[in-house]
Design a protein around this motif. Sequence first.
Motif, PDB file in Angstrom:
ATOM      1  N   ALA A  71      37.115 108.072   3.223  1.00 23.47           N
ATOM      2  CA  ALA A  71      36.984 106.851   3.923  1.00 23.47           C
ATOM      3  C   ALA A  71      38.287 106.231   4.485  1.00 23.47           C
ATOM      4  O   ALA A  71      38.652 105.956   5.723  1.00 23.47           O
ATOM      5  N   PHE A  72      39.509 106.731   3.757  1.00 18.55           N
ATOM      6  CA  PHE A  72      40.891 106.146   4.261  1.00 18.55           C
ATOM      7  C   PHE A  72      41.128 107.242   5.394  1.00 18.55           C
ATOM      8  O   PHE A  72      41.753 106.988   6.612  1.00 18.55           O
ATOM      9  N   THR A  73      40.898 108.450   5.234  1.00 16.38           N
ATOM     10  CA  THR A  73      41.382 109.340   6.290  1.00 16.38           C
ATOM     11  C   THR A  73      40.365 109.033   7.600  1.00 16.38           C
ATOM     12  O   THR A  73      41.006 108.937   8.666  1.00 16.38           O
ATOM     13  N   ASP A  74      39.183 108.794   7.451  1.00 15.90           N
ATOM     14  CA  ASP A  74      38.312 108.380   8.401  1.00 15.90           C
ATOM     15  C   ASP A  74      39.003 107.123   9.237  1.00 15.90           C
ATOM     16  O   ASP A  74      39.043 107.146  10.484  1.00 15.90           O
ATOM     17  N   GLY A  75      39.506 106.043   8.500  1.00  7.51           N
ATOM     18  CA  GLY A  75      40.220 104.872   9.161  1.00  7.51           C
ATOM     19  C   GLY A  75      41.348 105.406  10.049  1.00  7.51           C
ATOM     20  O   GLY A  75      41.501 104.911  11.064  1.00  7.51           O
ATOM     21  N   VAL A  76      42.160 105.877   9.060  1.00  5.52           N
ATOM     22  CA  VAL A  76      43.466 106.387   9.866  1.00  5.52           C
ATOM     23  C   VAL A  76      43.172 107.272  11.029  1.00  5.52           C
ATOM     24  O   VAL A  76      43.618 106.915  12.121  1.00  5.52           O
ATOM     25  N   ILE A  77      42.324 108.182  11.408  1.00  8.77           N
ATOM     26  CA  ILE A  77      41.898 108.934  12.319  1.00  8.77           C
ATOM     27  C   ILE A  77      41.194 108.104  13.295  1.00  8.77           C
ATOM     28  O   ILE A  77      41.546 108.251  14.565  1.00  8.77           O
ATOM     29  N   ALA A  78      40.390 107.411  12.933  1.00  7.85           N
ATOM     30  CA  ALA A  78      39.617 106.313  13.928  1.00  7.85           C
ATOM     31  C   ALA A  78      40.591 105.621  14.558  1.00  7.85           C
ATOM     32  O   ALA A  78      40.691 105.220  15.947  1.00  7.85           O
ATOM     33  N   ILE A  79      41.510 105.086  13.843  1.00 10.26           N
ATOM     34  CA  ILE A  79      42.886 104.277  14.677  1.00 10.26           C
ATOM     35  C   ILE A  79      43.571 105.172  15.252  1.00 10.26           C
ATOM     36  O   ILE A  79      43.968 104.596  16.562  1.00 10.26           O
TER      37      ILE A  79
END
Lengths: 190, 190, 190, 190
Positions: free
Chosen positions: B8-16
């Motif tokens: 979830a954290f990785t998805d968040g950072v990559i999405a941003i």
Amino acid sequence: MTKSRVEAFTDGVIAILITILVLDLHAPTATSWAALGELGEPFFAYVVSFIAIAIYWNNHHHLYQTVKKINGAVLWANTALLFWLSLLPFATAWVGEHLTAFLPELVYAVISLMCGLTYNLLNRCLVSVNGPQSSVAVISRHDRKRWLSLLIYLIGCILTLLWPLAGLGASLVVSVLWFIPNQRVEQEFK
Amino acid sequence: MTKSRVEAFTDGVIAILITILVLDLHAPTATSWAALGELGEPFFAYVVSFIAIAIYWNNHHHLYQTVKKINGAVLWANTALLFWLSLLPFATAWVGEHLTAFLPELVYAVISLMCGLTYNLLNRCLVSVNGPQSSVAVISRHDRKRWLSLLIYLIGCILTLLWPLAGLGASLVVSVLWFIPNQRVEQEFK
Amino acid sequence: MTKSRVEAFTDGVIAILITILVLDLHAPTATSWAALGELGEPFFAYVVSFIAIAIYWNNHHHLYQTVKKINGAVLWANTALLFWLSLLPFATAWVGEHLTAFLPELVYAVISLMCGLTYNLLNRCLVSVNGPQSSVAVISRHDRKRWLSLLIYLIGCILTLLWPLAGLGASLVVSVLWFIPNQRVEQEFK
Amino acid sequence: MTKSRVEAFTDGVIAILITILVLDLHAPTATSWAALGELGEPFFAYVVSFIAIAIYWNNHHHLYQTVKKINGAVLWANTALLFWLSLLPFATAWVGEHLTAFLPELVYAVISLMCGLTYNLLNRCLVSVNGPQSSVAVISRHDRKRWLSLLIYLIGCILTLLWPLAGLGASLVVSVLWFIPNQRVEQEFK
């Protein structure tokens, strides 16, 4: 392959896109009604894009609800949709500064059309991987709204030659069309 | 330790990261075709980086699907990957303004290489904690694409001395290479 | 009350904070080594803050793993931590431009100290709501690293009077201290 | 329809909104106490908006905990709330630069009022779809805090004519009112 992480990633990107739109709404340096009034045109473009992106999220949400399987093609169609959506803040900032200029409105209309096309591509990929008997296929079969949207976007592109505001206008008309989510999806899940 | 919050954290950072790339695509002040044409080079850099980051997300998604266990080393390798990915918007903005200049292209190529190296490090940490019999280990064993990518990035770094565009070029070549996700992963999950 | 949405919100905010740090790393206008070299100091501040925020995420991840219950006080302590973390991009931008100036380093050190204090407050609230027999209480009982961190931040604040770089320095020392996550947590979950 | 993706999307948007607030807190060019002091007013506006958005997230979190069903109307009321919340960073930047000017404070107060109104609309939609016997309906029945908040926002709008700071002031008063989450919700879930 699980659909939940694709949903989460898409939600993340769309949440960020809809939020960074506001970064182009710069606080006026003065505090007069005239200074606030100058924000009228950027604000109008902001509202149109906010609604458009919200509807894409809404439809994406409904579309994936009916989905059982995804594959690599779905992932790439999803990425293509996100790519074209990601250009909306740029187009919104440009068109907001030049609401009646031909080129910014044309660029806005073309990006809107590409978002519509990639959304259709995504829909097709999802139908293909889930098979003709799947919920997503049944719901998509008679869905004329998607084709009508593409037609409106296309007419918007052409009309900008005569009436530039048709760029944002086409997006608004499509938003009204999609405002009520697909009744078939909701009935399927009752 | 659960892998879901890391995902979830990785998805968040990559999405941003993939979304803030567009912040460097500034709306032109004029509304002419010439003004739009000046965005050609930043837009090319934007597309290359968007695809590169999308592929990292895609591969990260596939990699973690096969993973059962994570530990502290995995967390740090994951953070190192995010660190180097986080520098891509900066490098994209610089290279987009100076598409044929040596130094911006070299910086872009070096950051690309570091992303590749830290992704390999993450893969190795995941294999190490899940053991030689795990799915992630089996899939990674004969995966020559990862080593080929590093080689292409390295050649890109060197070639910028002769032909600056090799920086973005190497990233594009690697993207084509990774466009189709690892067949082994998909087969494993059928 | 469920802890998962608090985790998701915290992950979101921290993912955004760690990513917008890079927005203050502006692409140089020139393409010379000298122009790149001028980014040395902002880049150093960027690395220090990236590591600090990554460690807060890491520790937050570990802390909540052991947690069963949360309440309103936990929610507010969590918000206070996010508030002070949210000021780090501002402090990083300022200190990166003036690496050896007293005031930016002091501000950085004070914000670091407040992050540490609110993290301790959050830990205390979690222990209080989960009771003295809970995993989170047992793990927290002999955790001297948290108190040592506060002491280092405090010394950092004071030392900036003599040696401004102590602001970023204190953050770096604490990062080294926390680099290895709490062994007790990992053992508890074996 | 599932509520979890609506929660996730809302969490994402609110996490981004609360974080991009800090982008308008620009690092001073000088390193003097005077330069830092000039940030006092933007910082005050930042704190007020940070708390206001945190409370909306907190209340949204509590509200959805009690919810079983959602429908299209809920989705649109939720989007309307996010729209008005998304204007807070803009209003905060403007009011922070002109803390005692009438128009920025009025705009801030009106946006605050619209956030309150759309939150009430969302609450009403949730009650309507879940029925009069549902937890969300029972909890909402005697909830006078929501109506009191609207009244305070409205008074804030009017008072800015005499005392501009009433715009931020009304938001602060409402924040104090909501600081403690609804006791009824917590008791329901014991």
